[in-house]
Design an enzyme around this catalytic site. Structure first.
Site, short mmCIF file in Angstrom:
data_model
loop_
_atom_site.label_atom_id
_atom_site.label_comp_id
_atom_site.label_asym_id
_atom_site.label_seq_id
_atom_site.Cartn_x
_atom_site.Cartn_y
_atom_site.Cartn_z
N ARG A 245 0.81 -1.22 0.00
CA ARG A 245 0.00 0.00 0.00
C ARG A 245 0.84 1.26 0.00
NH1 ARG A 245 -5.38 -1.19 3.67
NH2 ARG A 245 -6.01 -3.09 2.58
N ASP B 137 -15.75 9.45 8.46
CA ASP B 137 -14.74 8.41 8.30
C ASP B 137 -13.38 9.06 8.47
OD1 ASP B 137 -14.89 5.37 7.11
OD2 ASP B 137 -12.95 6.31 6.73
#
Length: 284
Positions: free
Chosen positions: A46, A154
């Site tokens: 990632r 979020d």
């Protein structure tokens, strides 16, 4: 940003144990997400995107930039975006929405609540708050004395951008009941376009914003009637779970409802919550 400027090349190196420990400690302190050694390969995969985006050619250089050159102040949001997992589906764990429609909402309405406030506290790309909005629209449609608003938050800015746009691959809305699909999901007039968009009617009901559940206070305004915090607690250790649940409960109206994920539990935590259904709790 003062990233190291070097000719770009393939990122092939590995994260050293020292740098993995530094990254894992920062990620935990910032987001509460545990990063055990078993996730080293996932973290490398990632973060390679961040190395390319910042024109930094090695993990050592990237960590030096973060921790020695002050780059963490700029990079923190992108680093956390890179490591957060965002799985989402419409009507995921559908029994929750059955309980909400058949029990929680009628009970709140019977108690005299007319302006319902609902919070999706880990909304990911938006499937959860839009599902909540569909259920509420169906309930309110049968009663002209109710109103509602939804807050959706979020940690990841990437998923919030998607959520705010409300545009999804058509296959993602497959779990939505046909009648709700017809009323709340718009399809493209171009047959080859496999994307759909949530109707403006629902999008106008939801306010999206970034929030870190590790913050000591949640600035959500008046107490909520319903809070969803599903499938995020599993990424936290027990002390962090306890602290997050305590702060969430503080934001819940007495008699209000808390929904957590089916694989999560509040057993062992001292909270003013009673279980009313499978992974559904009411503040006492």
């Amino acid at each position: 940003m003062n990233a190291v400027a070097r000719p770009m090349q393939a990122v092939n190196d590995r994260i050293s144990k020292r740098n993995f420990d530094r990254l894992a400690r920062y990620i935990y302190d910032y987001s509460g997400i545990k990063m055990p050694q078993s996730k080293l390969t996932m973290l490398e995969g990632r973060l390679r995107r961040r190395l390319r985006a910042t024109n930094i050619v090695s993990f050592d250089d990237y960590c030096d930039y973060l921790f020695n050159d002050g780059g963490i102040e700029y990079e923190a949001v992108y680093l956390i975006d890179a490591v957060t997992t965002n799985k989402t589906d419409f009507f995921r764990e559908s029994k929750h929405f059955d309980y909400m429609s058949e029990s929680a909402l009628p009970t709140l309405a019977k108690q005299g609540h007319r302006n319902l406030r609902i919070w999706s506290s880990a909304c990911s790309t938006g499937a959860e708050p839009y599902t909540i909005a569909m259920v509420l629209e169906e309930f309110v449609e049968r009663r002209n004395d109710l109103n509602y608003s939804i807050l959706a938050t979020d940690l990841s800015t990437d998923v919030l951008q998607t959520a705010h746009q409300g545009i999804y691959p058509a296959e993602l809305v497959a779990p939505v009941p046909p009648e709700m699909l017809r009323k709340y999901v718009m399809r493209s007039l171009r047959p080859r376009n496999r994307e759909v968009r949530i109707s403006p009617r629902l999008r106008s009901r939801i306010g999206f914003g970034r929030m870190n559940l590790m913050d000591v206070k949640y600035p959500v305004g008046d107490p909520m009637h319903i809070i969803f915090c599903r499938n995020v607690l599993i990424y936290f250790d027990k002390p962090t779970q306890s602290a997050v649940l305590s702060r969430l409960t503080d934001c819940l109206l007495p008699g209000g409802y808390m929904f957590i994920g089916h694989s999560e539990s509040i057993i062992g935590f001292d909270l003013p919550l009673k279980q009313v259904s499978n992974t559904v709790f009411q503040r006492v």
